[in-house]
Design a protein around this motif. Structure first.
Motif, short mmCIF file in Angstrom:
data_model
loop_
_atom_site.label_atom_id
_atom_site.label_comp_id
_atom_site.label_asym_id
_atom_site.label_seq_id
_atom_site.Cartn_x
_atom_site.Cartn_y
_atom_site.Cartn_z
N THR A 88 2.83 19.28 5.43
CA THR A 88 2.24 18.37 4.47
C THR A 88 0.89 18.09 4.85
O THR A 88 0.43 18.46 6.05
CB THR A 88 3.17 17.09 4.41
N GLY A 89 0.08 17.10 4.11
CA GLY A 89 -1.31 16.80 4.38
C GLY A 89 -2.05 17.30 3.74
O GLY A 89 -2.02 18.16 2.84
N VAL A 90 -3.45 16.92 3.87
CA VAL A 90 -4.61 17.24 3.23
C VAL A 90 -4.79 18.91 3.51
O VAL A 90 -5.15 19.74 2.45
CB VAL A 90 -5.88 16.60 3.78
N ASP A 202 3.32 24.03 -8.69
CA ASP A 202 4.60 23.32 -8.42
C ASP A 202 4.72 23.01 -6.81
O ASP A 202 5.20 21.81 -6.49
CB ASP A 202 6.01 24.35 -8.59
N GLN A 203 4.29 23.91 -6.15
CA GLN A 203 4.09 23.29 -4.27
C GLN A 203 3.24 22.25 -4.24
O GLN A 203 3.54 21.23 -3.44
CB GLN A 203 3.75 24.53 -3.78
N THR A 208 2.38 16.53 -3.39
CA THR A 208 1.58 15.25 -3.85
C THR A 208 2.12 14.30 -4.44
O THR A 208 1.90 13.18 -4.83
CB THR A 208 0.12 15.70 -4.37
N HIS A 209 3.66 14.68 -4.97
CA HIS A 209 4.28 13.77 -5.98
C HIS A 209 3.45 13.72 -7.29
O HIS A 209 3.80 12.71 -8.12
CB HIS A 209 4.57 12.44 -5.31
N LEU A 210 2.37 14.67 -7.43
CA LEU A 210 1.89 14.66 -8.92
C LEU A 210 2.78 15.59 -9.55
O LEU A 210 3.11 16.73 -9.10
CB LEU A 210 0.46 14.88 -8.53
N VAL A 214 -0.59 18.39 -13.92
CA VAL A 214 -1.89 17.97 -13.30
C VAL A 214 -2.73 18.73 -12.56
O VAL A 214 -3.83 19.08 -12.80
CB VAL A 214 -1.59 16.67 -12.42
N TRP A 215 -2.09 19.53 -11.64
CA TRP A 215 -2.73 20.69 -11.05
C TRP A 215 -3.04 21.83 -11.81
O TRP A 215 -4.23 22.56 -11.68
CB TRP A 215 -1.88 21.02 -9.76
#
Length: 237
Positions: A88-90, A202-203, A208-210, A214-215
């Motif tokens: 996870t993470g940036v 989807d990943q 990001t729980h968006l 949105v992506w």
């Protein structure tokens, strides 16, 4: 290699080359569109977009400190990039974002170089990126695809006159700009029909729980804005 040879190569790399006539720029754009539009042709030409897509994943994985294990390119024009690191993470988010945006952003960067008349620099930079990617390929089909693509750039860069190099460079950049748009629409169509549950969008949604839409919208914005901006540079508008 003596200093005079090195200086000559450097001058060739950083020198300014004449752009082709406007009608040739338009013709290369139409030729690129012909490789992106018809489905039978697209099934073949999409391999080049997959190279850029997976290369984008790989590059961002390295830039964000992840360990890149390898890249596989498949004959159905899909691909897989495997990296290790924090799940996870940036860094993981940027790595996932880079795939669908890479072809368009590469095309936009290429258009910027061509608008500055740096045709040779563009061709050599593309060759260098392909060579760097080659060492990370982990399957035979991927190896063949990248070698053939790289060979085309090398042959054009070293064995053809300046006007042929210019036409080739403009065709490649148009192809990246146009070819970066279609996969995003294809992904949207697959998702509407319940397909591609593990797509990059989807990943990213899980990371990001968006909502994945949105992506997907971000991918559309990058692709279309790059096409408009890059097209204006290529056409010198």
């Amino acid at each position: 290699m003596d200093s005079s040879t090195t200086a000559g190569l450097w001058d060739r790399l950083t020198g300014i080359q004449a752009a082709p006539d406007l009608w040739l720029v338009i013709a290369t754009g139409l030729a690129a569109l012909a490789t992106v539009g018809p489905r039978p042709v697209w099934r073949l030409s999409r391999n080049a977009i997959t190279i850029a897509h997976e290369g984008g994943h790989g590059l961002l994985a390295l830039l964000t400190g992840r360990r890149l294990d390898g890249i596989r390119l498949h004959s159905d024009t899909s691909g897989v990039t495997v990296s290790r690191g924090k799940p996870t993470g940036v860094g993981m988010v940027l790595t996932a974002v880079a795939g669908y945006t890479a072809p368009s952003l590469l095309g936009l960067g290429g258009a910027a170089l061509l608008s500055a008349h740096r045709i040779t620099l563009l061709l050599w930079a593309a060759t260098a990126l392909l060579l760097a990617m080659l060492v990370m390929i982990r399957n035979a089909y991927g190896l063949l695809t990248v070698v053939l693509t790289g060979a085309a750039f090398v042959l054009v860069s070293w064995l053809t006159p300046a006007d042929v190099q210019a036409v080739f460079a403009y065709a490649v950049v148009w192809f990246l700009l146009l070819g970066g748009v279609r996969p995003v629409f294809e992904l949207g169509a697959k998702r509407r029909h319940g397909g591609a549950p593990d797509s990059d969008a989807d990943q990213l949604g899980r990371l990001t729980h968006l909502h994945p839409v949105v992506w997907l919208l971000l991918f559309h914005v990058v692709a279309l804005c790059s096409l408009v901006g890059g097209g204006r540079w290529l056409l010198a508008l």
